[in-house]
Design an enzyme around this catalytic site. Structure first.
Site, mmCIF file in Angstrom:
data_model
loop_
_atom_site.group_PDB
_atom_site.id
_atom_site.type_symbol
_atom_site.label_atom_id
_atom_site.label_comp_id
_atom_site.label_asym_id
_atom_site.label_seq_id
_atom_site.Cartn_x
_atom_site.Cartn_y
_atom_site.Cartn_z
ATOM 1 N N ASP A 18 -36.816 -40.464 -5.027
ATOM 2 C CA ASP A 18 -37.586 -41.470 -5.749
ATOM 3 C C ASP A 18 -38.884 -40.812 -6.222
ATOM 4 O O ASP A 18 -39.285 -39.759 -5.721
ATOM 5 C CB ASP A 18 -37.886 -42.648 -4.821
ATOM 6 N N ASP A 20 -42.259 -42.786 -7.792
ATOM 7 C CA ASP A 20 -43.510 -43.498 -7.539
ATOM 8 C C ASP A 20 -43.621 -43.881 -6.066
ATOM 9 O O ASP A 20 -42.776 -44.601 -5.532
ATOM 10 C CB ASP A 20 -43.591 -44.760 -8.407
#
Length: 241
Positions: A18, A20
């Site tokens: 991932d 953010d």
């Protein structure tokens, strides 16, 4: 022994990252943009509303702001609000994107072990490309953005797409996530998931192994997170849970 001298015998086929809140400390920048959007609609961004939008696709986050602002569906303009939000996020990203602690070293560790990596983000391609100028596109075998799949996180589509691009099973990959939304997406896709929470608490659950930070991450930690997920899958197949 150090990881530079010792490589565990079992490693995942890929690590799916991932962005953010996991690799980049960009959630505070998104919070600025979303708070300003809420103000444009006459409401304050409460902690509860902000937490509900963490890790969301842009359409889902906008919808939650519209609901909180009491805007009737017929009066909503998600296209205009989406454009405004992306422009504002782009301005904030351009001012500098800080890394999450230990993220650079973790990426280098995985690359050094020869494990392919894919960036899997709910952020749309336009904003992700700006962030990739900081992270380095060269690090990844592929990238998957929220506007490139039928449904973004918390649906499993982004992670299923990442595994498909590499030609491997999702269960053979280790996902690394920070948010409830992203973790739900990864585990729904069948990926054992290393959860490193940032702005919101992630509940324990199947396929989830927790770590407080990426600082000091070793190949043994990656192996344990992945094989721990595989052990759960095997248990489920045997009908014991």
């Amino acid at each position: 022994m150090t990881d530079s001298l010792f490589v565990p015998s079992r490693l995942p086929a890929a690590v799916l990252w991932d962005m953010d809140g996991t690799l980049l400390d960009s959630e505070p920048l998104w919070e600025i943009a979303m708070s300003e959007l809420a103000e444009r609609h006459g409401i304050a961004m409460t902690p509860q509303l902000r937490e509900s939008t963490l890790g969301n696709s842009l359409p889902d986050a906008l919808a939650k702001v519209h609901v909180a602002a009491g805007i009737p569906p017929a009066d909503r303009d998600p296209a205009a609000d989406g454009r405004w939000t992306l422009d504002r996020v782009g301005e904030l990203f351009a001012q500098g994107l800080p890394w999450r602690p230990g993220a650079v070293e973790a990426l280098d560790l995985v690359a050094g072990a020869g494990i392919p990596m894919v960036l899997v983000t709910n952020t749309v391609r336009e904003a992700a490309d700006v962030a990739l100028e900081t992270i380095g596109l060269h690090r990844f075998a592929a990238t998957v953005c929220g506007d490139e799949v039928p449904v973004g996180k918390p649906a499993p589509d982004p992670y299923l797409r990442a595994a498909e691009l590499l030609g491997v099973a999702s269960a053979d990959c280790l996902a690394v996530e920070d948010s409830p939304t992203g973790t739900q997406a990864a585990t729904a896709a069948g990926c054992p998931t290393l959860v490193v929470p940032s702005a919101a608490r992630v509940e324990p659950g199947p396929l989830r192994v927790f770590r407080s930070s990426l600082v000091g991450l070793g190949l043994d930690d990656i192996t344990e997170a992945w094989t721990g997920g595989l052990a759960h899958i095997a248990t489920c197949k045997n009908g014991d849970s």
